[in-house]
Design an enzyme around this catalytic site. Structure first.
Site, PDB file in Angstrom:
ATOM      1  N   SER A 132       0.878  -1.168   0.000  1.00 37.75           N
ATOM      2  CA  SER A 132       0.000   0.000   0.000  1.00 37.75           C
ATOM      3  C   SER A 132       0.916   1.219   0.000  1.00 37.75           C
ATOM      4  O   SER A 132       1.617   1.461   0.981  1.00 37.75           O
ATOM      5  CB  SER A 132      -0.885  -0.002   1.241  1.00 37.75           C
ATOM      6  OG  SER A 132      -1.552   1.224   1.337  1.00 37.75           O
ATOM      7  N   ARG A 133       0.960   1.936  -1.119  1.00 35.73           N
ATOM      8  CA  ARG A 133       2.005   2.955  -1.264  1.00 35.73           C
ATOM      9  C   ARG A 133       1.712   4.241  -0.508  1.00 35.73           C
ATOM     10  O   ARG A 133       2.627   4.968  -0.181  1.00 35.73           O
ATOM     11  CB  ARG A 133       2.228   3.262  -2.747  1.00 35.73           C
ATOM     12  CG  ARG A 133       2.810   2.084  -3.474  1.00 35.73           C
ATOM     13  CD  ARG A 133       3.337   2.413  -4.829  1.00 35.73           C
ATOM     14  NE  ARG A 133       3.585   1.160  -5.514  1.00 35.73           N
ATOM     15  CZ  ARG A 133       2.699   0.530  -6.271  1.00 35.73           C
ATOM     16  NH1 ARG A 133       1.529   1.084  -6.492  1.00 35.73           N
ATOM     17  NH2 ARG A 133       2.981  -0.618  -6.824  1.00 35.73           N
TER      18      ARG A 133
END
Ligand code: ATP
Ligand code: MG
Length: 520
Positions: free
Chosen positions: A367-368
């Site tokens: 999850s950036r």
């Protein structure tokens, strides 16, 4: 001399006007004739002034969408019944692009890609129609993700947190729990002021029915709209469905609200568009998809995001789903969508098959942007989780070759298997953030090591029951982070609880490799 010149200019101007005038008035470009009708694709001539994406109307009352403009003809994809459209029949312009009804009247309803009711309930009012294509908000109107969207799934909230306005892909083979995961996240939005849109693209009718039943059972339909297209619908409707869904979501966004949208799934969307394109005789590219397939998905996903205060502060969080073939995430559509989204949750078929549900693969998921939005107390107790699991995965492979393992390796393996069991979660049973904090605390401070594997599920359930409405959790929800005092108090409480729990297990001493004295 100068008057002469201006007279000449005037003459040409008038001539031009006359030429244009005759064109506009004597030939009607508003009507055309059908040249051919094949597989829901109609080629028509004479609609010279028709626009791309315009709706056109046929004599049988069906509508079509103009997708190809060529010098002598246009390509129209049918949106309704087309088997009685004959050669030379008339097709008329509507000068409109597809628009659908939006607003709170859609909550609790099932509609198709054209916004028509599919649930047999009252008619949806059409007094406020919005075109389904729109240019997304620009950079200056947006804001970065900084508020969590609680998914209620322990593995996600701990390791791959999602923020409001984020686009997180759910990717995996068929039958790995993709739909279930997305529906669980919708169920968890109850009483959280987040409206939800579930877009079913070419799903089986039974799947849509199940989704509807599940959402009804958990009182989630009151804040949810289902945009449903089934595998028996025309490919044109499958192609339009996600745009209809995001248009419904954007209406709430424009009112400053938070929305969650699920596209289930974009692989079927791409396949529908490929069918249309091939029938329109557009040039096929990689995997026979047309060249603009990337643009198709990027212009859809760019419409999700978070707006700044001046623009209402609303958000659209998008969860597109993509199906892989035998775990191949390097195929065309998966790589496309991976590169457009802010991270992906990879559902691993092997994990799913051994019962590790939800089968989120910690090594391939990411999850950036979400960690900026993660709650502080969750971040504190989840910090070591990913590393522990990757260490466990490395050692697990290694340990299959050797039987003589040192003490520390054994500990890591034991902790890993127990952590995975703690991360297992039944469908439709999301956790609150505080419950997640309790479970993560038990993992991080290794309280699970004293509990034999077979008793861990019971331990987890009892632990949640014990901490329900507990004073310490109230303190935590106020302070929003674990300070030193809180950690000491929690540790004390955990020691007492775990000690009691373990002593209730018959023959617990034989089943335990660890010194129970430490718990005192
Ligand atoms: P498809 O590729 O057909 O769309 P999918 O990946 O969407 O499948 P689901 O339909 O969500 O998968 O789930 C497949 C099956 O696994 C269902 O029977 C579902 O009930 C079960 N399942 C999914 N998640 C869980 C879970 N957390 N616990 C137990 N069973 C689960
Ligand atoms: Mg599914």
């Amino acid at each position: 001399m100068s008057t002469n010149k201006s007279n000449k200019e005037l003459v040409t101007l008038i001539k031009e006007k006359i030429a244009k005038y005759s064109l506009e008035t004597t030939i009607s470009y508003e009507e055309g004739q059908v040249i051919s009708n094949r597989d829901g694709i109609v080629i028509a001539s004479g609609l010279n002034s028709v626009m791309l994406n315009e709706l056109v109307c046929f004599e049988n009352g069906s509508y079509g969408l103009v997708l190809n403009l060529e010098s002598n003809s246009v390509g129209i994809v049918m949106l309704g019944k087309y088997d009685d459209i004959l050669e030379n029949s008339i097709v008329k312009r509507t000068k409109k692009i597809i628009s659908i009804p939006v607003g709170d009247q859609l909550l609790g309803r099932i509609v198709n890609a054209l916004g028509q009711e599919q649930d047999g309930k009252e008619k949806i009012k059409k007094d406020h129609l919005i075109p389904i294509e729109k240019i997304p908000f620009g950079v200056m109107e947006r804001k970065s993700v900084d508020e969590p969207l609680a998914t209620g799934i322990l593995a996600i909230d701990a390791m791959f947190p999602i923020g409001k306005g984020q686009r997180e892909l759910i990717i995996g083979d068929r039958q790995t729990g993709k739909t279930t995961l997305a529906i669980d996240i919708i169920i968890n939005q109850k009483d959280k002021n987040v409206k939800c849109v579930y877009v079913a693209i070419g799903q089986r009718e039974s799947t849509i029915l199940n989704v509807h039943q599940t959402l009804l059972k958990h009182n989630a339909m009151s804040y949810t709209t289902i945009v449903a297209t089934t595998s028996s619908d025309l490919p044109s409707l499958l192609f339009l469905a996600p745009y209809a869904g995001i248009t419904i979501a954007e209406h709430w966004l424009s009112k400053g609200e938070d929305v969650l949208i699920v596209y289930d799934d974009l692989s079927k969307h791409a396949a529908a568009y490929r069918t249309i394109s091939l029938l329109l005789r557009r040039a096929p590219g990689r995997e026979a998809y047309p060249g603009d397939i990337f643009y198709l998905h990027s212009r859809l996903l760019e419409r999700a995001g978070r707006l700044n205060k001046e623009n209402g502060g609303g958000s659209i969080t998008a969860l597109p789903i993509v199906e892989t073939q035998i775990g191949d995430i390097s195929a065309y559509i998966p790589t496309n969508v991976i590169s457009i989204t802010d991270g992906q949750l990879f559902l691993n078929a092997n994990m799913f098959n051994v019962g590790q549900c939800p089968a989120i693969d910690p090594s391939l998921s990411v999850s950036r942007v979400g960690s900026a939005a993660q709650k502080k107390y969750i971040k504190q107790v989840a910090s070591s989780l990913k590393l522990d699991l990757s260490q466990y995965n490395d050692l697990k492979v290694f340990s299959q070759f050797g039987s003589d393992l040192d003490h520390e390796t054994k500990n890591i393996l034991d902790h890993g298997t127990k952590t995975l069991l703690m991360l297992k979660q039944d469908r439709n049973s999301p956790y609150s953030q505080l419950e997640e904090a309790v479970l993560l605390f038990a993992i991080k401070y290794h309280f699970i090591k004293w509990v034999p594997y077979d008793f861990l599920v019971a331990y987890k359930n009892d632990l949640l029951k014990h901490f329900k409405n507990h004073l310490l959790l109230k303190k935590l929800s106020k302070s929003l982070s674990f300070d030193e005092n809180l950690i000491t108090s929690f540790t004390k409480e955990f020691k007492i609880f775990t000690h009691k729990f373990v002593h209730k297990i018959p023959d617990h001493k034989q089943k335990n490799n660890y010194d129970l004295e430490e718990l005192k």
